[in-house]
Design a protein around this motif. Structure first.
Motif, short mmCIF file in Angstrom:
data_model
loop_
_atom_site.label_atom_id
_atom_site.label_comp_id
_atom_site.label_asym_id
_atom_site.label_seq_id
_atom_site.Cartn_x
_atom_site.Cartn_y
_atom_site.Cartn_z
N TRP A 85 0.83 -1.20 0.00
CA TRP A 85 0.00 0.00 0.00
C TRP A 85 0.87 1.25 0.00
O TRP A 85 1.98 1.26 0.53
N PHE A 86 0.33 2.30 -0.60
CA PHE A 86 1.03 3.57 -0.64
C PHE A 86 0.00 4.69 -0.60
O PHE A 86 -1.19 4.46 -0.74
N SER A 176 -6.62 1.79 0.43
CA SER A 176 -5.44 2.57 0.05
C SER A 176 -5.77 3.40 -1.19
O SER A 176 -6.21 2.86 -2.20
N VAL A 177 -5.53 4.72 -1.10
CA VAL A 177 -5.80 5.62 -2.23
C VAL A 177 -4.59 6.53 -2.43
O VAL A 177 -3.84 6.81 -1.48
N PRO A 178 -4.37 7.02 -3.64
CA PRO A 178 -3.29 7.98 -3.87
C PRO A 178 -3.63 9.33 -3.25
O PRO A 178 -4.79 9.60 -2.92
N PRO A 179 -2.61 10.19 -3.08
CA PRO A 179 -2.88 11.51 -2.46
C PRO A 179 -3.95 12.31 -3.19
O PRO A 179 -4.78 12.97 -2.57
N VAL A 180 -3.95 12.27 -4.53
CA VAL A 180 -5.02 12.88 -5.31
C VAL A 180 -5.93 11.73 -5.77
O VAL A 180 -5.50 10.87 -6.54
N HIS A 181 -7.17 11.73 -5.30
CA HIS A 181 -8.04 10.59 -5.58
C HIS A 181 -9.50 11.03 -5.69
O HIS A 181 -9.86 12.15 -5.32
N LEU A 182 -10.29 10.13 -6.19
CA LEU A 182 -11.74 10.34 -6.28
C LEU A 182 -12.37 10.03 -4.93
O LEU A 182 -12.20 8.94 -4.39
#
Length: 624
Positions: A85-86, A176-182
């Motif tokens: 995860w990141f 886990s989601v990226p820093p910019v996400h939906l």
């Protein structure tokens, strides 16, 4: 306790990423009867017991089974974040009753009020390591200041009130989601245009980013569109389907398109991807007609309260959610009014797959216009906030045909505006603003204080002849309205589509009813009117009551009370444990005959081929 992970399936099938982790299972647990745990150091101190999440401590399935008043409860477990995860870790709660505080390694991570709505916490730097301690406190005062649905305020179950639910009662999970996400995407079908509108909410804007939606059919992309996501926190786009790929969602053909949502960076790389689905259908109003895809579909609804003997408001399994829909279809119903609780989103997923029509509702039964300690629930601003969370979560499900935020609000005729007037107005307006695509009833039955899209009434008359006389005024624009000498009070009927959204409730329990008499303890058994003495009497009453509504050309549907018995309330088509009480095939045949509404449109014949038949009783679609 079982070693099997309870409720392991993804809780949000309409918004799925690759990296997610269910946190259900055994947690440390302690009942905090005096709500003194914070002062006693329970944020970090050891807890004395164990519980099986997501089942409430009042339920047998939880391993606790304590049905006393539980003022506060505490949960704790160690969470290990997967190595691959990141970015950002989100912590999701399906539902916790009622006032929740969450700590990560002893640091407060967030709070939420409301026992029916889902909520999410961005753990940020609190989940930066590979492991952390998650602690949850849920406070449940059991007074009349919170929305509680049908949960009993008295110690014992009674009448229409059932065993209380405290604490976690729906799935807990990590993502886990990226820093910019939906954050979410709201889907609006545009049946007339053969298109979908997708409106996203993004966590933050980033230079050069765009929002892309791709619609697939049979695993093959058939349409796509993209728009900038760097200048708008809520980018929206339209995706028009090829003419030869347009296929309506309906009870006969619950066709769903797969959809992929992406956030794409300036280099054209996908930084966030979510899989979803959508159904193309419309809901419209033409005079007294409520139409699905422009056609009259008689809504044979059943009241479903969604309780189980050992798990209470939590479904014991995903299969149990499917089973309730199948039970309704087998009995001839084509939909349900989801009554006095907010159902798990997995239920709506199965309804979408089955073409099963649904009306969404909040849990607020027992409010009245004057407030005070006599009201089961007080109308407060928290009703509005929690209801908006429900709308935000569920707005994209095609199975939902309408909303009724309140139920049986007994607003009397008086010379002052009450808090309930204000909350009713706010919830009605909030629903219309959040979702202008569906009809809204301000309060099902009793008091209509807004000019609602649809008008309804509740009636539990048990004699079919009296029921027919009561309901005959609809043809003259004067339908039955829940108004009595002492209240409640409603705005006059103004020609809207009309249906009886609660009726029946025929009291039948084969173990008790052979020699049933007056004076039986209502804590032991309860239903509407006099108990039927035998099955022949039940079928005659059932067929007579539904016949009144099926034969009314201006009645667009009904909702029969109810799908199953619930504890002492013994008026279900099925028993509480979902076993058969009645000849289900006979119930289905009685409902399957064509409704007058399906062959008329404002009194005129409907063109040949447009009337819809009753449900076949089969659960359709790939229900996973």
């Amino acid at each position: 306790m079982s070693d099997a992970l309870p409720r392991p399936e993804h809780p949000r099938p309409q918004f799925v990423r690759d990296r997610w982790l269910i946190l259900n299972g055994e947690w440390d647990f302690e009942i905090d009867q005096g709500d003194s745990g914070l002062q006693r150091g329970l944020v970090e101190a050891p807890l004395s017991g164990r519980i099986l999440v997501p089942f409430a401590p009042e339920s047998a399935a939880s391993g606790i089974g304590d049905t006393d008043y539980l003022q506060a409860v505490w949960y704790r477990r160690t969470v290990r974040v997967p190595d691959d995860w990141f970015g950002v870790v989100l912590l999701h709660f399906g539902a916790v009753d009622y006032d929740t505080t969450v700590w990560v390694d002893g640091v407060e991570a967030g709070r939420h009020r409301g026992g029916f709505s889902s909520f999410t916490l961005d753990l940020g730097p609190l989940a930066a390591g590979s492991e952390f301690i998650l602690t949850v406190r849920a406070r449940d005062l059991h007074d009349n200041t919170q929305a509680r649905g049908k949960q009993a305020r008295q110690f014992l179950n009674n009448g229409c009130y059932y065993t209380r639910t405290t604490g976690i009662w729906q799935t807990v999970w990590l993502e886990s989601v990226p820093p910019v996400h939906l954050r979410r995407v709201a889907t609006t079908p545009r049946f007339a245009d053969g298109a979908f509108t997708f409106r996203a909410a993004v966590s933050r804007n980033a230079p050069g980013h765009s929002f892309r939606a791709t619609v697939l059919s049979g695993g093959r992309p058939i349409a796509s569109a993209e728009t900038r996501a760097d200048l708008d926190l809520s980018p929206a786009l339209d995706v028009r389907l090829p003419e030869d790929a347009v296929r309506a969602w309906s009870p006969e053909d619950p066709h769903l398109y797969d959809v992929v949502f992406e956030l794409v960076d300036a280099a054209g790389e996908t930084v966030d991807e979510v899989t979803s689905y959508a159904g193309l259908r419309s809901v419209s109003i033409d005079g007294q007609a409520l139409l699905l895809n422009g056609e009259p579909v008689f809504q044979r609804l059943v009241l479903d309260q969604g309780w189980w003997p050992d798990t209470l408001m939590t479904a014991p399994s995903d299969e149990a959610l499917r089973e309730d829909i199948q039970l309704a279809l087998s009995a001839g119903f084509n939909g349900a009014r989801l009554h006095q609780k907010v159902f798990e989103e997995r239920y709506l997923y199965h309804a979408d797959r089955a073409g099963f029509l649904v009306w969404g509702e909040f849990g607020d039964w027992g409010v009245n216009g004057l407030g005070g300690t006599g009201a089961n629930q007080q109308p407060t601003a928290s009703h509005v906030g929690e209801w908006l969370e429900v709308l935000e979560r569920d707005i994209s499900h095609p199975a939902i045909l309408g909303w009724c935020p309140l139920n049986e609000t007994a607003q009397l005729r008086h010379d002052r505006t009450t808090a309930l007037d204000d909350v009713t107005h706010a919830m009605f307006l909030a629903t219309k603003l959040a979702d202008p695509s569906r009809p809204v009833i301000d309060a099902s039955g009793y008091s209509h204080r807004e000019r609602t899209d649809v008008y309804d009434s509740h009636s539990y008359l048990q004699d079919p002849a009296e029921f027919a006389e009561q309901q005959r005024g609809l043809a003259d624009g004067m339908p039955y309205v829940n108004v009595g000498e002492d209240g409640p009070w409603s705005l006059p009927y103004a020609g809207q589509p009309y249906f009886v959204s609660e009726f029946g409730g025929i009291w039948w329990n084969p173990a008790r009813s052979r020699d049933a008499g007056a004076g039986d303890d209502l804590l032991d058994s309860w239903g509407y009117g006099d108990r039927v003495r035998n099955l022949d009497e039940f079928y005659a009453r059932f067929e007579g009551l539904i016949g009144v509504l099926l034969d009314d050309p201006r009645m667009f549907g009904y909702c029969y009370t109810q799908l199953t018995d619930v504890f002492q309330e013994e008026n279900g088509i099925y028993a509480f444990d979902r076993t058969v009480k009645l000849d289900v095939e006979r119930i289905r045949r009685a409902q399957q005959r064509p409704a007058a509404y399906e062959s008329t449109r404002d009194g005129a014949p409907v063109p040949a081929g447009t009337a819809h038949s009753a449900p076949s009783g089969e659960l359709r679609g790939p229900v996973g």
